[in-house]
Design a protein around this motif. Sequence first.
Motif, short mmCIF file in Angstrom:
data_model
loop_
_atom_site.label_atom_id
_atom_site.label_comp_id
_atom_site.label_asym_id
_atom_site.label_seq_id
_atom_site.Cartn_x
_atom_site.Cartn_y
_atom_site.Cartn_z
N PRO A 364 0.81 -1.23 0.00
CA PRO A 364 0.00 0.00 0.00
C PRO A 364 0.83 1.27 0.00
O PRO A 364 0.42 2.28 -0.59
N VAL A 365 1.99 1.25 0.65
CA VAL A 365 2.84 2.45 0.68
C VAL A 365 3.44 2.71 -0.70
O VAL A 365 3.40 3.82 -1.22
N VAL A 366 4.01 1.66 -1.29
CA VAL A 366 4.59 1.80 -2.63
C VAL A 366 3.51 2.17 -3.63
O VAL A 366 3.71 3.02 -4.51
N ARG A 367 2.37 1.54 -3.49
CA ARG A 367 1.24 1.82 -4.39
C ARG A 367 0.85 3.29 -4.33
O ARG A 367 0.67 3.95 -5.36
N ARG A 368 0.73 3.83 -3.12
CA ARG A 368 0.38 5.24 -2.96
C ARG A 368 1.43 6.14 -3.58
O ARG A 368 1.11 7.11 -4.28
N GLU A 369 2.71 5.83 -3.37
CA GLU A 369 3.79 6.64 -3.94
C GLU A 369 3.72 6.65 -5.46
O GLU A 369 3.91 7.70 -6.10
N ARG A 370 3.47 5.48 -6.05
CA ARG A 370 3.45 5.39 -7.51
C ARG A 370 2.24 6.10 -8.11
O ARG A 370 2.34 6.74 -9.17
N LEU A 371 1.10 6.01 -7.45
CA LEU A 371 -0.08 6.72 -7.94
C LEU A 371 0.14 8.23 -7.89
O LEU A 371 -0.21 8.96 -8.82
N GLU A 372 0.72 8.70 -6.79
CA GLU A 372 0.98 10.13 -6.67
C GLU A 372 2.01 10.59 -7.69
O GLU A 372 1.93 11.71 -8.21
N ASP A 373 2.98 9.73 -7.97
CA ASP A 373 3.99 10.08 -8.98
C ASP A 373 3.34 10.21 -10.36
O ASP A 373 3.65 11.14 -11.13
N MET A 374 2.44 9.28 -10.70
CA MET A 374 1.73 9.36 -11.98
C MET A 374 0.85 10.60 -12.03
O MET A 374 0.75 11.27 -13.06
N ARG A 375 0.21 10.92 -10.93
CA ARG A 375 -0.66 12.09 -10.89
C ARG A 375 0.13 13.37 -11.14
O ARG A 375 -0.26 14.21 -11.95
N SER A 376 1.26 13.51 -10.44
CA SER A 376 2.07 14.72 -10.60
C SER A 376 2.72 14.77 -11.98
O SER A 376 2.84 15.86 -12.58
N ALA A 377 3.12 13.62 -12.52
CA ALA A 377 3.74 13.60 -13.85
C ALA A 377 2.76 14.05 -14.92
O ALA A 377 3.13 14.78 -15.86
N SER A 378 1.51 13.63 -14.81
CA SER A 378 0.52 14.00 -15.84
C SER A 378 0.25 15.49 -15.85
O SER A 378 -0.17 16.05 -16.87
N ALA A 379 0.51 16.18 -14.71
CA ALA A 379 0.26 17.61 -14.61
C ALA A 379 1.48 18.45 -14.98
O ALA A 379 1.39 19.68 -15.04
N ASP A 380 2.59 17.80 -15.23
CA ASP A 380 3.85 18.49 -15.57
C ASP A 380 4.17 18.20 -17.03
O ASP A 380 4.55 17.07 -17.36
#
Length: 404
Positions: A364-380
Amino acid sequence: MPATSANRVIIVGAGPVGLVCALSLASRDIPVLVLEANDDLFMDLRAGSFHPPSLEVLEPIGVTARLLELGIAVHRWQWRDRSEGVIGTFELGLLSDETAYPYRLHLEQHKLTPLLMDMLRPIPHATVMFSRRVTGVTQDGERIRVRADGPDGPETHDGGWVIGCDGGGSIVRKAAGIEFTGFTYPERFALISTPYDLGQHGFSDTAYISHPVEWCAVFRLPHEGPPGMWRFLYGCRPDQSEEIELSEEVVEERLQSVLPRPQRYETIHKTIYRVHQRVAETFRNGRMLLAGDAAHLNNPIGGFGLNSGVQDAMNLTDKLVSVIRGDADESVLDRYVRQRRTVTIENIQEQSIRNKRLLEETDPVVRRERLEDMRSASADPKRAKDIVMRSSMIASMRRADAIA
């Protein structure tokens, strides 16, 4: 160029990679013979997405223009999560200054092979023979000899070169003594097609949906016309039989888990298959050459399989034409191996494995980090462009071209 056995290229396999090789060679006056084990073109339901570099390399032989008439241009893809919905949307328009084709083209693979056959038929020095199961290949310094079981018994066919486009169980690769290393996933993959339009619920024409157990990818294909057909791709339970996994009850449960609806889903096609990550130790042994699935296999998440095969085919045939015409020596074929095998390992294998891990992460921790990384990448825009350069295979194509 006069057609002789010395300059004829024998291609084993009449799938998309074999027929692209044949058309590329024949359109430049190289005689070709294609041997196919099936009695007709095989209707493969799996692949259906063309990335920009594939459209680029197919353009000179006239294929791209025909594909564009039939396919769906897909300008964005989504990363979703089962619980949170859309995490990020990645726009392929970011590639508009990198390619003339800043989109994916969705078209069923089984529509490509008849198109290629239609283009080959008028060429007098191109022959495609069905019901020819190749049983062996031998070579000496000057020629290739291919043995096959035909409708009337054993046959032999001589040529100057052979290209194995005969899939993961390639007879050509085995005859060349080339190892095929890697692994097979424990779970099988299911591919389910439905006419129900997911687009009306906000799904882009390609969407990846993460979940620790029931991840899924969905994509829209032209089928017989608008709104087209949607395919669900997901991993099956390793301990379940094929009969159970393709039963109406289990398929309905899996589709409903992606998008719940009051009505049952109508399904058009259902198939299940094993998935491998393997790469041949080399793509060449003398006059015996490999391309496509005979040279490498990967999971389908990202749509790299068909595309890497098409890119193999055009890279190889460009170089083989120059060798047969006497414009280059045979060492140029070793550059084909260096270019395509390198990007297969560094890009296609690595990214397809990573894509699957991203979708099915259980921590769950790694999963949360990866989802947040994809979210921020799509906005940049800069990070998003880096991602679509890799996912569209432009980065791997440029890496291959740079290899001397």
